[in-house]
Design a protein around this motif. Structure first.
Motif, mmCIF file in Angstrom:
data_model
loop_
_atom_site.group_PDB
_atom_site.id
_atom_site.type_symbol
_atom_site.label_atom_id
_atom_site.label_comp_id
_atom_site.label_asym_id
_atom_site.label_seq_id
_atom_site.Cartn_x
_atom_site.Cartn_y
_atom_site.Cartn_z
ATOM 1 N N VAL A 66 0.779 -1.160 -0.109
ATOM 2 C CA VAL A 66 0.063 -0.089 0.244
ATOM 3 C C VAL A 66 0.902 1.259 -0.051
ATOM 4 O O VAL A 66 1.872 1.061 0.504
ATOM 5 C CB VAL A 66 -0.930 -0.022 1.267
ATOM 6 C CG1 VAL A 66 -1.765 -1.228 1.369
ATOM 7 C CG2 VAL A 66 0.168 -0.045 2.483
ATOM 8 N N PRO A 67 0.392 2.582 -0.524
ATOM 9 C CA PRO A 67 1.234 3.473 -0.028
ATOM 10 C C PRO A 67 1.485 3.696 1.174
ATOM 11 O O PRO A 67 0.957 3.384 2.223
ATOM 12 C CB PRO A 67 0.286 4.641 -0.834
ATOM 13 C CG PRO A 67 -0.631 4.050 -1.650
ATOM 14 C CD PRO A 67 -0.878 2.797 -1.073
ATOM 15 N N ALA A 68 2.925 4.320 1.398
ATOM 16 C CA ALA A 68 3.502 4.373 2.627
ATOM 17 C C ALA A 68 2.734 5.074 3.691
ATOM 18 O O ALA A 68 2.741 4.870 4.951
ATOM 19 C CB ALA A 68 4.897 4.899 2.740
ATOM 20 N N LEU A 69 1.901 6.126 3.217
ATOM 21 C CA LEU A 69 1.130 6.920 4.169
ATOM 22 C C LEU A 69 -0.488 6.574 3.834
ATOM 23 O O LEU A 69 -0.936 6.754 2.940
ATOM 24 C CB LEU A 69 1.239 8.577 3.910
ATOM 25 C CG LEU A 69 2.746 9.112 4.018
ATOM 26 C CD1 LEU A 69 2.518 10.367 3.578
ATOM 27 C CD2 LEU A 69 3.195 8.956 5.741
ATOM 28 N N ASN A 70 -0.913 5.951 5.006
ATOM 29 C CA ASN A 70 -2.456 5.394 4.902
ATOM 30 C C ASN A 70 -3.202 5.597 6.191
ATOM 31 O O ASN A 70 -2.582 5.424 7.071
ATOM 32 C CB ASN A 70 -2.344 3.878 4.418
ATOM 33 C CG ASN A 70 -1.716 3.016 5.353
ATOM 34 O OD1 ASN A 70 -1.719 3.076 6.297
ATOM 35 N ND2 ASN A 70 -0.973 2.105 4.713
ATOM 36 N N GLN A 71 -4.398 6.017 5.963
ATOM 37 C CA GLN A 71 -5.428 6.193 7.294
ATOM 38 C C GLN A 71 -6.670 5.645 6.937
ATOM 39 O O GLN A 71 -7.311 5.450 8.084
ATOM 40 C CB GLN A 71 -5.199 7.992 7.178
ATOM 41 C CG GLN A 71 -3.933 8.574 7.472
ATOM 42 C CD GLN A 71 -4.222 10.013 7.617
ATOM 43 O OE1 GLN A 71 -5.144 10.364 7.130
ATOM 44 N NE2 GLN A 71 -3.182 10.647 7.853
ATOM 45 N N ASP A 72 -7.121 5.298 5.873
ATOM 46 C CA ASP A 72 -8.485 5.240 5.532
ATOM 47 C C ASP A 72 -8.633 3.623 5.316
ATOM 48 O O ASP A 72 -7.888 2.923 5.673
ATOM 49 C CB ASP A 72 -9.074 5.937 4.378
ATOM 50 C CG ASP A 72 -8.905 7.431 4.823
ATOM 51 O OD1 ASP A 72 -9.233 7.879 5.752
ATOM 52 O OD2 ASP A 72 -8.641 8.140 3.577
ATOM 53 N N GLU A 73 -9.876 3.146 4.984
ATOM 54 C CA GLU A 73 -10.226 1.937 4.717
ATOM 55 C C GLU A 73 -10.744 1.773 3.417
ATOM 56 O O GLU A 73 -11.525 2.378 2.779
ATOM 57 C CB GLU A 73 -11.452 1.618 5.703
ATOM 58 C CG GLU A 73 -11.965 0.200 5.887
ATOM 59 C CD GLU A 73 -12.771 0.081 6.808
ATOM 60 O OE1 GLU A 73 -12.593 0.118 8.166
ATOM 61 O OE2 GLU A 73 -13.972 0.208 6.593
#
Length: 392
Positions: free
Chosen positions: A310-317
């Motif tokens: 996944v992209p290194a910066l992730n927060q969502d679902e």
């Protein structure tokens, strides 16, 4: 199934991964391909299926087939091979062999891998050729490439010497690199060797041309290539923190550009993506409806622990779909493939992972079959039966 139609079931499962913004990599290469070997993810594909002149990068196919021959006993690693006039006649990168030489297979492999020797490639090719000729080996190379799934590769010689019709795609070179690393872990460390002073001859030609091996970035292979027609290219691989990537490109205009582009691709692949654990083998992800079984459903799981990039910066679902054709008729055997987990990601290609049964489901007995038949009849004719009963 005699009483019900097969239907395609698709439903979502929740995965804690994020579609964060990802800046696509821009490369001046004519064609390029980047593959995360650890998760099986294609990170970049630019003209990657276009058959192009591969230059010396096509020597990887000669190396692969030599490794195969050693592994299955057709060729001994310490076997001494003679040098033909055809092999000795090649110019360009070379071990500087002549027809009086007899050279071990091990030295010839290092001569190809470290020194990119055209002559060494031909000696190996003629030894393994079905008719003793380089052309015969090239035909065998093409046939073997097709068997390995490299559909955009056609070989005319063993060395990548520029000639009409000798072509490989960057994706095919990526497939080949992956197979070399996976199939021959004992031999693969040769690709990381930076020097091979064969027989003390021509000291100025003793160093590996691969510019990334000494950068301290985890690079340990595989092969450079250059001709006027192809430009500068490289098949590279590197491992950092348990992740291995493979990158391939061609068509740059200088050695310096080749080095800088390799560094850029490594940085992008390792720093812009992170590995996320999604599922553990044996853990039920979903369950599927069963037809005529002694249980109404069966759990679906992955065969191996599943990680994705996944992209290194992730927060969502994001969500993924479980897809299967059902209801699934019993009997079912644990480990039987029943469906797929389909992950769609905005910045990466779709990923499809097989799902298998997590348990056996036996075929039901007489009572089960009667209940199932009654249920199907009720679903099909029940309303009509009610209407008739009320009017009686």
């Amino acid at each position: 199934m005699p009483l019900t139609a097969l239907r395609r079931f698709a439903f979502t499962v929740c995965l804690m991964i994020a579609p964060a913004f990802l800046q696509a990599l821009e490369t001046p290469a004519r064609a390029a391909y980047i593959f995360d070997q650890t998760t099986g993810t294609v990170l970049l594909s630019k003209n990657a299926q276009e058959p192009l002149p591969p230059a010396s990068m096509s020597k990887l196919m000669t190396i692969y087939m030599t490794f195969e021959a050693v592994a299955d006993g057709r060729l001994a690693i310490d076997e001494m091979l003679s040098v033909s006039s055809n092999a000795a006649s090649y110019a360009g990168s070379s071990m500087f062999l002549d027809t009086t030489d007899r050279v071990s297979v091990e030295d010839l492999l290092r001569g190809v891998i470290v020194l990119s020797g055209n002559d060494a490639s031909v000696v190996l090719a003629e030894a393994l050729s079905p008719d003793g000729t380089e052309a015969g080996f090239a035909r065998l190379m093409t046939e073997r490439a097709r068997q390995m799934g490299m559909m955009n590769s056609t070989f005319v010689n063993a060395s990548g010497w520029p000639v009409a019709g000798h072509r490989m795609s960057m994706e095919d070179l990526g497939i080949l690199a992956n197979r070399l690393i996976t199939d021959f872990p004992t031999f693969y460390p040769i690709f990381a060797e930076t020097e091979f002073a064969f027989d003390g001859r021509v000291p100025s030609n003793s160093r590996n041309r691969n510019p990334v091996l000494t950068l301290g970035m985890g690079a340990d292979g595989l092969k450079t290539g250059f001709t006027d027609e192809a430009g500068y290219g490289l098949v590279g691989s590197a491992k950092q923190d348990g992740r291995r990537i493979i990158w391939v490109f061609t068509g740059l205009d200088s050695r310096q550009a080749r080095r800088e582009e390799s560094i850029k691709m490594m940085n992008w692949a390792f720093r812009q993506f992170a590995q996320a654990d999604v599922a553990t083998a044996g853990t039920e992800i979903a369950n599927a409806e069963v037809w005529m079984g002694d249980a109404p459903s069966v759990g679906l799981t992955v065969v191996e622990d599943l990680s994705i990039l996944v992209p290194a910066l992730n927060q969502d679902e994001v969500t993924a779909q479980v897809v299967y054709d059902g209801p699934i008729e019993a009997p079912i055997v644990a480990g039987q493939k029943l469906g797929e987990l389909v992950i769609n990601f905005s910045s990466l290609p779709e990923k499809r992972i097989p799902l298998v049964a997590d348990a056996d489901v036996a075929r039901g007995g007489f009572a089960t079959r009667m209940r199932t038949a009654a249920l199907v009849l009720w679903q099909k004719f029940g309303p009509n039966i009610d209407s008739t009963a009320e009017g009686a």
